[in-house]
Design an enzyme around this catalytic site. Sequence first.
Site, short mmCIF file in Angstrom:
data_model
loop_
_atom_site.label_atom_id
_atom_site.label_comp_id
_atom_site.label_asym_id
_atom_site.label_seq_id
_atom_site.Cartn_x
_atom_site.Cartn_y
_atom_site.Cartn_z
N VAL A 62 0.81 -1.23 0.00
CA VAL A 62 0.00 0.00 0.00
C VAL A 62 0.85 1.28 0.00
O VAL A 62 0.33 2.36 -0.26
CB VAL A 62 -0.99 0.06 1.19
N ASN A 83 -7.52 0.01 5.67
CA ASN A 83 -7.32 -0.77 6.90
C ASN A 83 -5.86 -1.09 7.22
O ASN A 83 -5.50 -1.17 8.39
CB ASN A 83 -8.13 -2.08 6.77
N SER A 135 -8.53 3.55 15.73
CA SER A 135 -8.37 2.72 16.93
C SER A 135 -8.93 3.52 18.10
O SER A 135 -9.05 4.74 18.01
CB SER A 135 -6.88 2.47 17.16
N TYR A 148 1.94 5.13 17.84
CA TYR A 148 0.66 4.56 17.36
C TYR A 148 -0.49 5.53 17.65
O TYR A 148 -1.31 5.82 16.77
CB TYR A 148 0.43 3.22 18.04
N LYS A 152 -2.96 7.38 14.91
CA LYS A 152 -4.41 7.15 14.87
C LYS A 152 -5.17 8.46 15.16
O LYS A 152 -6.27 8.66 14.62
CB LYS A 152 -4.81 6.03 15.83
N ILE A 181 -8.46 -6.30 19.58
CA ILE A 181 -9.18 -7.38 18.88
C ILE A 181 -8.16 -8.49 18.64
O ILE A 181 -6.99 -8.21 18.34
CB ILE A 181 -9.74 -6.88 17.52
P1 NAD Z 1 -2.66 -7.47 11.18
O1 NAD Z 1 -1.18 -7.20 11.31
O2 NAD Z 1 -3.18 -8.72 11.77
O3 NAD Z 1 -3.11 -7.34 9.68
C1 NAD Z 1 -2.73 -6.20 8.96
C2 NAD Z 1 -2.77 -6.52 7.52
O4 NAD Z 1 -2.25 -5.39 6.80
C3 NAD Z 1 -1.86 -7.71 7.19
O5 NAD Z 1 -2.50 -8.51 6.23
C4 NAD Z 1 -0.62 -7.03 6.63
O6 NAD Z 1 0.09 -7.85 5.74
C5 NAD Z 1 -1.25 -5.84 5.91
N1 NAD Z 1 -0.26 -4.83 5.62
C6 NAD Z 1 0.62 -4.26 6.49
N2 NAD Z 1 1.44 -3.44 5.82
C7 NAD Z 1 1.06 -3.50 4.51
C8 NAD Z 1 1.55 -2.90 3.33
N3 NAD Z 1 2.57 -2.06 3.35
N4 NAD Z 1 0.93 -3.17 2.17
C9 NAD Z 1 -0.13 -4.03 2.12
N5 NAD Z 1 -0.62 -4.65 3.21
C10 NAD Z 1 -0.01 -4.39 4.39
O7 NAD Z 1 -3.38 -6.21 11.83
P2 NAD Z 1 -4.89 -6.04 12.34
O8 NAD Z 1 -4.89 -6.25 13.80
O9 NAD Z 1 -5.82 -6.77 11.46
O10 NAD Z 1 -5.02 -4.46 12.12
C11 NAD Z 1 -5.60 -3.90 10.96
C12 NAD Z 1 -5.85 -2.42 11.22
O11 NAD Z 1 -6.68 -2.27 12.38
C13 NAD Z 1 -4.60 -1.60 11.49
O12 NAD Z 1 -4.75 -0.32 10.91
C14 NAD Z 1 -4.60 -1.49 13.01
O13 NAD Z 1 -3.91 -0.35 13.46
C15 NAD Z 1 -6.08 -1.40 13.29
N6 NAD Z 1 -6.47 -1.78 14.65
C16 NAD Z 1 -6.28 -3.05 15.09
C17 NAD Z 1 -6.68 -3.37 16.39
C18 NAD Z 1 -6.49 -4.74 16.96
O14 NAD Z 1 -6.64 -4.88 18.18
N7 NAD Z 1 -6.21 -5.76 16.17
C19 NAD Z 1 -7.26 -2.40 17.21
C20 NAD Z 1 -7.46 -1.12 16.71
C21 NAD Z 1 -7.06 -0.83 15.41
#
Ligand code: NAD
Length: 243
Positions: A62, A83, A135, A148, A152, A181
């Site tokens: 991305v 995302n 977040s 972070y 956000k 999550i």
């Molecule tokens: P994750 O690491 O499990 O998944 C993130 C996905 O994004 C992965 O598939 C990764 O390969 C992809 N990604 C990362 N860098 C990339 C790049 N340069 N190009 C293409 N793809 C890329 O993370 P998640 O927990 O699913 O989090 C997703 C989003 O939700 C993030 O923005 C995170 O900040 C936000 N978030 C997550 C939580 C949580 O508790 N899991 C809470 C609040 C916010």
Amino acid sequence: MDQLLDGKTALVTGAGRGLGKAIAEALCGAGARVIAVARTASDLDAMAAERDGRIEPWVEDVTSDDFIARIERLQALDILVNNAGSNRPEPFVEVSDENLDFLIDLNIRSMFRTARAAARVMVRQKSGVIIHMSSQMGHVGSPRRTVYCMTKHAIEGLTKAMAVELAPMGVRVNSVAPTFIETPMTKPMLDNAEFREFVHRMIPMGRTGQPEDVANAVLYLASPLSGMVTGHSLLVDGGWTAQ
Ligand code: NAD
């Protein structure tokens, strides 16, 4: 529900696993054609195969110019779920320039550029919905999360400013703000028993969320059910920030 997004085209970044994967599957289940973006082809192939051609895999980083140009070439785009993002928790005084640059580049700069590319298509067609993955850390602070939280909070500002500017052009912009999550990103954090206990104590509902909790919030914001909602941040936090 299975026809809520019939005829719509959605693009979801970071769709290979975690929240993005659950969101791509939920949008597809509601009738949308979904462009699922991830860097690892194998993460997307199984999901695409199960969905009978309704999920189109894009293997892209991305942060790359190629990805941005590819979005701008789309003929139509109704929904963007911005995302892909990451976290590298560490104490404030120990934050390395490398981690600072990495998170600003992925969590702010690439989200901005992706949203701008999608908005160019949506403004042309005079309709669209953009959902930024923020977040609860876009609303509050927490230890070892200065970078972070900063990224956000930036996304929350971007959401509001885009919503105001793009509303007259038929484009709605909102964010979703989850608590912890269970995903591959949070697994190493939540595997620590002391940290997990801290998280459960901070969430009045007493549990972490599941990817489907977030996907359902995205589904609402992506659909006509939220037709009058723009510039909003939908907290999916079990009450963390209500205290
Ligand atoms: P994750 O690491 O499990 O998944 C993130 C996905 O994004 C992965 O598939 C990764 O390969 C992809 N990604 C990362 N860098 C990339 C790049 N340069 N190009 C293409 N793809 C890329 O993370 P998640 O927990 O699913 O989090 C997703 C989003 O939700 C993030 O923005 C995170 O900040 C936000 N978030 C997550 C939580 C949580 O508790 N899991 C809470 C609040 C916010």
